[in-house]
Design a protein around this motif. Structure first.
Motif, PDB file in Angstrom:
ATOM      1  N   LYS B   2      19.487 -30.539-105.058  1.00  0.00           N
ATOM      2  CA  LYS B   2      19.890 -31.837-105.324  1.00  0.00           C
ATOM      3  C   LYS B   2      20.692 -32.856-104.826  1.00  0.00           C
ATOM      4  O   LYS B   2      20.711 -34.166-105.097  1.00  0.00           O
ATOM      5  CB  LYS B   2      20.722 -30.491-107.129  1.00  0.00           C
ATOM      6  CG  LYS B   2      21.515 -31.552-107.900  1.00  0.00           C
ATOM      7  CD  LYS B   2      21.997 -31.503-108.942  1.00  0.00           C
ATOM      8  CE  LYS B   2      23.290 -31.458-108.848  1.00  0.00           C
ATOM      9  NZ  LYS B   2      24.305 -30.419-110.097  1.00  0.00           N
ATOM     10  N   MET B   3      21.766 -31.808-104.353  1.00  0.00           N
ATOM     11  CA  MET B   3      22.638 -32.426-103.211  1.00  0.00           C
ATOM     12  C   MET B   3      21.981 -33.741-102.510  1.00  0.00           C
ATOM     13  O   MET B   3      22.182 -34.934-102.066  1.00  0.00           O
ATOM     14  CB  MET B   3      23.639 -32.137-103.015  1.00  0.00           C
ATOM     15  CG  MET B   3      24.993 -31.792-103.826  1.00  0.00           C
ATOM     16  SD  MET B   3      25.237 -33.129-104.873  1.00  0.00           S
ATOM     17  CE  MET B   3      26.229 -34.169-103.473  1.00  0.00           C
ATOM     18  N   LEU B   5      18.618 -34.872-102.825  1.00  0.00           N
ATOM     19  CA  LEU B   5      17.936 -35.872-103.017  1.00  0.00           C
ATOM     20  C   LEU B   5      19.093 -36.895-103.474  1.00  0.00           C
ATOM     21  O   LEU B   5      18.690 -38.093-103.711  1.00  0.00           O
ATOM     22  CB  LEU B   5      17.235 -35.143-104.061  1.00  0.00           C
ATOM     23  CG  LEU B   5      16.264 -36.809-105.236  1.00  0.00           C
ATOM     24  CD1 LEU B   5      15.651 -36.247-104.868  1.00  0.00           C
ATOM     25  CD2 LEU B   5      16.196 -35.243-106.603  1.00  0.00           C
ATOM     26  N   VAL B   6      20.556 -36.702-104.229  1.00  0.00           N
ATOM     27  CA  VAL B   6      21.948 -37.792-103.729  1.00  0.00           C
ATOM     28  C   VAL B   6      21.865 -38.090-102.786  1.00  0.00           C
ATOM     29  O   VAL B   6      21.555 -39.284-103.038  1.00  0.00           O
ATOM     30  CB  VAL B   6      22.522 -36.928-105.159  1.00  0.00           C
ATOM     31  CG1 VAL B   6      23.630 -37.650-105.079  1.00  0.00           C
ATOM     32  CG2 VAL B   6      22.195 -36.858-106.926  1.00  0.00           C
ATOM     33  N   LEU B   9      19.131 -40.850-101.721  1.00  0.00           N
ATOM     34  CA  LEU B   9      19.183 -41.711-102.141  1.00  0.00           C
ATOM     35  C   LEU B   9      20.124 -42.681-102.359  1.00  0.00           C
ATOM     36  O   LEU B   9      19.924 -43.915-102.661  1.00  0.00           O
ATOM     37  CB  LEU B   9      19.323 -41.446-104.108  1.00  0.00           C
ATOM     38  CG  LEU B   9      18.926 -42.117-105.717  1.00  0.00           C
ATOM     39  CD1 LEU B   9      17.441 -42.843-104.845  1.00  0.00           C
ATOM     40  CD2 LEU B   9      19.293 -41.065-106.565  1.00  0.00           C
ATOM     41  N   SER B  10      21.549 -42.399-102.032  1.00  0.00           N
ATOM     42  CA  SER B  10      22.670 -43.059-102.148  1.00  0.00           C
ATOM     43  C   SER B  10      22.599 -43.322-100.492  1.00  0.00           C
ATOM     44  O   SER B  10      23.067 -44.555-100.931  1.00  0.00           O
ATOM     45  CB  SER B  10      23.903 -41.827-101.639  1.00  0.00           C
ATOM     46  OG  SER B  10      24.137 -40.809-103.291  1.00  0.00           O
ATOM     47  N   PHE B  12      19.679 -44.569 -99.613  1.00  0.00           N
ATOM     48  CA  PHE B  12      19.128 -45.579 -99.719  1.00  0.00           C
ATOM     49  C   PHE B  12      19.285 -46.782-100.570  1.00  0.00           C
ATOM     50  O   PHE B  12      19.461 -47.748-100.253  1.00  0.00           O
ATOM     51  CB  PHE B  12      17.935 -44.940-100.663  1.00  0.00           C
ATOM     52  CG  PHE B  12      16.202 -45.523-100.566  1.00  0.00           C
ATOM     53  CD1 PHE B  12      16.391 -46.132 -98.968  1.00  0.00           C
ATOM     54  CD2 PHE B  12      15.318 -46.129-101.679  1.00  0.00           C
ATOM     55  CE1 PHE B  12      14.627 -46.354 -98.718  1.00  0.00           C
ATOM     56  CE2 PHE B  12      14.093 -46.007-101.213  1.00  0.00           C
ATOM     57  CZ  PHE B  12      13.541 -46.338 -99.722  1.00  0.00           C
ATOM     58  N   ILE B  13      19.992 -46.751-101.181  1.00  0.00           N
ATOM     59  CA  ILE B  13      20.785 -47.541-102.426  1.00  0.00           C
ATOM     60  C   ILE B  13      21.902 -48.680-101.314  1.00  0.00           C
ATOM     61  O   ILE B  13      21.885 -49.627-102.039  1.00  0.00           O
ATOM     62  CB  ILE B  13      22.134 -46.830-103.197  1.00  0.00           C
ATOM     63  CG1 ILE B  13      20.941 -46.055-104.529  1.00  0.00           C
ATOM     64  CG2 ILE B  13      23.060 -47.453-104.119  1.00  0.00           C
ATOM     65  CD1 ILE B  13      21.386 -45.454-105.591  1.00  0.00           C
ATOM     66  N   LEU B  15      22.081 -48.720 -98.357  1.00  0.00           N
ATOM     67  CA  LEU B  15      20.775 -49.954 -97.496  1.00  0.00           C
ATOM     68  C   LEU B  15      20.321 -50.967 -98.694  1.00  0.00           C
ATOM     69  O   LEU B  15      20.462 -52.256 -97.398  1.00  0.00           O
ATOM     70  CB  LEU B  15      19.212 -49.324 -97.072  1.00  0.00           C
ATOM     71  CG  LEU B  15      19.904 -48.529 -96.367  1.00  0.00           C
ATOM     72  CD1 LEU B  15      18.272 -46.681 -95.894  1.00  0.00           C
ATOM     73  CD2 LEU B  15      20.317 -48.760 -94.728  1.00  0.00           C
ATOM     74  N   ILE B  16      20.154 -51.137 -99.623  1.00  0.00           N
ATOM     75  CA  ILE B  16      19.780 -52.651-100.479  1.00  0.00           C
ATOM     76  C   ILE B  16      20.532 -52.676-101.193  1.00  0.00           C
ATOM     77  O   ILE B  16      20.951 -54.096-101.454  1.00  0.00           O
ATOM     78  CB  ILE B  16      18.364 -51.882-100.920  1.00  0.00           C
ATOM     79  CG1 ILE B  16      18.420 -50.927-102.187  1.00  0.00           C
ATOM     80  CG2 ILE B  16      17.407 -51.604-100.555  1.00  0.00           C
ATOM     81  CD1 ILE B  16      18.644 -51.293-103.280  1.00  0.00           C
ATOM     82  N   THR B  49      28.568 -48.252-107.950  1.00  0.00           N
ATOM     83  CA  THR B  49      27.024 -47.647-107.029  1.00  0.00           C
ATOM     84  C   THR B  49      27.249 -47.739-105.672  1.00  0.00           C
ATOM     85  O   THR B  49      27.069 -46.766-105.097  1.00  0.00           O
ATOM     86  CB  THR B  49      25.825 -48.879-107.711  1.00  0.00           C
ATOM     87  OG1 THR B  49      25.725 -49.636-108.718  1.00  0.00           O
ATOM     88  CG2 THR B  49      24.927 -48.384-107.379  1.00  0.00           C
ATOM     89  N   ALA B  52      29.707 -45.468-104.594  1.00  0.00           N
ATOM     90  CA  ALA B  52      29.434 -43.586-105.618  1.00  0.00           C
ATOM     91  C   ALA B  52      27.915 -43.313-104.882  1.00  0.00           C
ATOM     92  O   ALA B  52      28.689 -41.721-104.037  1.00  0.00           O
ATOM     93  CB  ALA B  52      28.618 -43.616-106.672  1.00  0.00           C
ATOM     94  N   SER B  53      27.862 -44.663-104.015  1.00  0.00           N
ATOM     95  CA  SER B  53      26.929 -43.901-103.127  1.00  0.00           C
ATOM     96  C   SER B  53      27.638 -43.594-101.316  1.00  0.00           C
ATOM     97  O   SER B  53      26.554 -42.654-100.810  1.00  0.00           O
ATOM     98  CB  SER B  53      25.693 -44.958-102.404  1.00  0.00           C
ATOM     99  OG  SER B  53      25.055 -45.728-103.737  1.00  0.00           O
ATOM    100  N   LEU B  56      28.938 -39.932-101.294  1.00  0.00           N
ATOM    101  CA  LEU B  56      28.205 -38.934-100.940  1.00  0.00           C
ATOM    102  C   LEU B  56      27.607 -38.787 -99.423  1.00  0.00           C
ATOM    103  O   LEU B  56      27.300 -37.726 -99.280  1.00  0.00           O
ATOM    104  CB  LEU B  56      26.675 -39.209-101.994  1.00  0.00           C
ATOM    105  CG  LEU B  56      26.830 -39.042-103.422  1.00  0.00           C
ATOM    106  CD1 LEU B  56      26.123 -39.497-103.794  1.00  0.00           C
ATOM    107  CD2 LEU B  56      27.671 -37.726-103.335  1.00  0.00           C
TER     108      LEU B  56
END
Lengths: 620, 224
Positions: B2-3, B5-6, B9-10, B12-13, B15-16, B49, B52-53, B56
């Motif tokens: 789970k972590m 994946l998160v 995702l973080s 990725f977020i 980066l954009i 946002t 939060a990314s 992590l």
């Protein structure tokens, strides 16, 4: 001396008369790289290369001050039209890195090197080299070929007592990993001495302890002088490299690389660049044996079976409409059998029903057999670690217990091993944030405002033959408040996650993604799929596949909002990059082939010109 | 799993995701006798946002990312230092990791004690120097806000990478001063006087403040 390393750049940019040095590469060379000058010149003429940024920066070195005459890459004197080779060979004492560049005009080449090296050229037997003691990397040449050899000495060899005695090397203190974990029972001896050198007392917990003065130790009056180990080894390496370079020029090996079956079969004559790594087992054994401080420990790992008969080849093709990286790996029969079992899985055909390529920026898929992977992996690890010092037995037991406790078949049923990842979009989402409202007396209260943020939208799919466990996990998660059921799909409540994550189970596929609307469409059977036959084939016919559309990504990234300076260059790069596809084949006759293809956008004559244009425009 | 994946995702977020934005509020309420209350608020909610990314990940752009525990410990250390500082009392703090808002509040006996507060805060941030940012003459009822950094902020800023500098583009620094008596005059033209004439506010763009295009210095004369 650093200028010598410009040679690899030169050998990709210069050549005129066909001439092949392949026969000089020994069959047992572990690494071989070839730059095919003929193929390069088919793509770009010498004049075009002269005008390129790389060409101009190289030519700056030969441009005479005040001269109006325009130099050319041919002025370096190399034979641009032939292939240059790099190879690595080794024996028990040294790894030789040898670069061979064909010469077209030795007078021009010598003029060039005299200028950049600032040294005189001298005759050495039938060859030429630079004056003074040879210093690694050494350069020796005749009228046809320049040979550059850089030696890398094998540490393990120079630690052997007979070798140390032969070359006058002294013992070097290193940390011995062979005793790692073994307690040292000997007590540390400590001596204390006061200013008079007679006796010293120290206070410890209020008690006075008397410490006797140690016996005088005789210190040698003169420290033996002479060359250090480093100097001795450096001189040896240079001398050996010098001999090696002369041997390469003088003779061809009795058996050359073209006799190597994997090399012959996999190194493609149409490639512009090729890299071959063969004799993995011998190479790995030597590398591990000489891997510095870890040598003792790493040397005890048994990679023999893993790398036996293994070889890999990478070819780079710069075609008219595409750039292709091709990678071919050969494995041993034993590993080949393992690969066949582990990759005995196809991607679920139904995955393609959930791809809409009008929306997708990229997708990746791969398929392995989880049950077989869980069965075979511990066996491989057991082989590698069985002779490992100190904990070898424990590792062996641990891996055995892992296999016993794990029901590979059951796990394989829950997660079959085929996966599909889709990067669908970057969507604008409304996010709330806290700011303040000020009244007329500047008292402020918190207020919630909203702003748009661009977040990635992805979907991950994997197959399962047994969704019961997952259903139980969902029920458990729901009870514990980790999972929230929304209509026919679920939301995973991860406080740390910066965005919402949903999942659904339908017809043996687990879906995990960020789009609630996609989940709704998937579970209600209303998802509109769109995929070209070409991409469908790419996904379903390969063990691994990937597709990336850089232009779509460049369009969707909110660069202005991001305010990241380097992003603009990256976006230019993305915008001028063609579509990228990747694929990995199944194991066939102990051979695995992978390929990355980059389409060349319109307006470029071939891959090489496209790359030069791209670099030049990015530098502007 | 789970972590992982998160975390992916973080990344990725990150980066954009859009550029950072934050606001700092410094609010001083001053009594006639020179005692008062100060409250500092750091609001990173607009970048939550991205934060939060970031939280992590282990590091971003070569900067180590502190964990929530690290941040809490750091703030708690500062609070403890303030509690033991002379003239400061009623020290309180809040950390809201949902919205990424941090606030620090305490009472002071004299304006000189306020300088202790500033000194402790900057010492904790490893910013060297002697900070005497506030001055109040009770007899003349004259309040002064000084700027003690000289070129330090500007120099430090110039050493940042372009991407790190961008963080300050949309950031704001708000200063609010409240008094029991009405304001007679003030020297900083960027200040705004409240309707009651008992409060002054300055809202500055952080970039302009760091570059010293605007100053926070102010001399405020109260009606006696």
């Amino acid at each position: 001396m650093k200028k010598i390393f410009l040679l690899p750049a030169l050998c990709f940019s210069v050549t005129i008369f066909a001439q092949d040095l392949e026969k000089k590469v020994p069959e047992d060379a572990t690494i071989v790289a070839r730059a095919n000058g003929e193929n390069l010149l088919d793509l770009m003429s010498v004049t075009e290369l002269d005008e390129s940024i790389l060409g101009k920066s190289l030519l700056g070195m030969v441009q005479e001050q005040g001269s109006s005459e325009k130099p050319s890459l041919t002025d370096f004197g190399f034979n641009i039209d032939a292939s240059s080779y790099y190879y690595m060979s080794m024996n028990d004492s040294v790894f030789y890195n040898t670069l061979m560049i064909p010469i077209a005009d030795d007078a021009k080449m010598e003029k060039f090197f005299t200028k950049i090296m600032g040294k005189e050229i001298v005759q050495e037997q039938e060859f030429h080299t630079f004056e003074g003691t040879p210093d690694a990397p050494v350069m020796v040449w005749d009228k046809k070929t320049l040979v550059l050899v850089y030696p890398s000495l094998a540490d393990a060899y120079f630690k052997e007592p007979a070798v140390m005695e032969r070359y006058g090397l002294t013992e070097e203190k290193t940390f011995d990993f062979s005793n790692w974990g073994v307690e040292d029972d000997s007590e540390d001896e400590m001596y204390y001495e006061d200013e008079t050198g007679e006796e010293y007392t120290i206070q410890q917990n209020g008690d006075t302890i008397k410490v006797e003065t140690p016996e005088e130790v005789e210190i040698p009056q003169e420290i033996p002088s002479g060359p250090s180990n480093y100097e001795i080894k450096n001189q040896l390496g240079s001398a050996w490299a010098f001999d090696m370079a002369k041997t390469v020029l003088r003779t061809n090996p009795s058996s050359d690389i073209t006799k190597n079956k994997a090399y012959r079969k996999n190194v493609d004559d149409d490639a512009v660049l090729s890299l071959f790594v063969g004799n993995y087992d011998i190479f790995m054994e030597s590398v591990l044996k000489n891997a510095g401080s870890y040598s003792t420990m790493m040397g005890m790992m048994n990679f023999g079976n893993l790398y036996k008969d293994a070889a890999s080849t990478t070819n780079l093709f710069l075609n008219e409409d595409e750039i292709v990286f091709e990678s071919i790996s050969n494995v041993s029969d034993e590993i080949g059998d393992v690969y066949k079992k582990v990759f005995d899985r196809k991607v679920n055909n139904d995955f393609v029903n959930y791809i809409n390529e009008d929306k997708s920026i990229a997708f990746f898929s791969f398929a392995i057999n989880t049950e077989e992977a869980l069965t075979e992996y511990p066996k491989l690890m057991q082989n590698i670690y069985k002779d490992f010092p100190t904990y070898g037995q424990e590792m062996d037991l641990g891996l055995e217990a892992f296999s016993l406790l794990l029901d590979e078949k059951a796990v394989g049923n829950v997660i079959k091993g085929d996966f599909m990842f889709l990067l669908n979009d970057f969507t604008e989402q409304e996010r709330t944030f806290t700011t303040y409202d000020y009244d007329e007396d500047f008292n402020y209260v918190e207020k919630e405002e909203t702003k748009k943020e661009t977040l990635p939208d992805f979907l991950l799919m994997f197959s399962s033959d047994d969704t019961n466990l997952l259903s139980k996990l969902v029920n458990y998660g729901t009870e514990k408040g980790i999972v929230n059921q929304t209509e026919s799909y679920y939301e995973i409540m991860i406080p740390e996650s910066p965005m919402s994550i949903y999942f659904a189970i339908r017809e043996g596929i687990i879906f995990l993604g960020t789009s609630a609307s996609d989940m709704k469409a998937i579970t209600s059977g209303t998802f509109v799929a769109k995929l070209s036959k070409e991409h469908e084939k790419l996904i379903l016919k390969n063990k691994f596949s990937g597709f990336f559309n850089p232009k779509v990504l460049a369009d969707k990234i909110p660069v202005e909002e991001m305010g990241v300076s380097t992003m603009k260059t990256a976006l230019y790069f993305l915008d001028n990059l063609g579509e990228i596809t990747m694929k990995g084949s199944k194991v066939c006759k102990n051979r695995v082939k992978g390929e990355v293809v980059i389409e060349i956008p319109e307006g470029h004559k071939n891959g090489l010109k496209y790359l030069f244009d791209l670099v030049e425009n990015m530098r502007k | 799993m789970k972590m992982i994946l998160v975390k992916l995702l973080s990344l990725f977020i990150l980066l954009i995701s859009t550029s950072s934005c934050f606001e700092v509020i410094e609010e001083v309420s001053l009594n006639k006798n020179g005692s008062g209350t100060i409250e500092l608020t750091l609001n990173l909610s607009q970048s939550k946002t991205k934060l939060a990314s970031v939280m992590l990940l282990d590091s971003v752009n070569g900067h180590k990312i502190p964990s929530k525990t690290d941040i809490e410990k750091h703030v708690l250390d500062l609070v403890n230092d303030l509690k033991s500082a002379p003239g400061l009392s009623n020290v309180k703090h809040t950390i809201d990791f949902d919205n990424y808002i941090l606030s620090l509040r305490c009472d002071f006996k004299k304006v000189e004690n306020l300088n202790n507060f500033a000194q402790q805060v900057w010492d904790k941030q490893k910013v060297s120097g002697q900070f005497k940012s506030y001055n109040y003459d009770v007899s003349k009822m004259l309040f002064q806000r000084k700027f003690d950094f000289g070129n330090k902020l500007k120099e430090s800023y110039s050493k940042l990478s372009k991407d790190d500098k961008n963080v300050f583009d949309n950031a704001s620094y708000t200063l609010i001063y409240r008094f029991e008596n009405p304001v007679k005059s003030f020297s900083n033209k960027n200040s705004k006087l409240s309707k009651s004439k008992k409060a002054l506010m300055m809202k500055l763009n952080a970039n302009n403040f760091i570059q010293q295009n605007v100053t926070i210095e102010n001399t405020i004369q109260l009606i006696q």
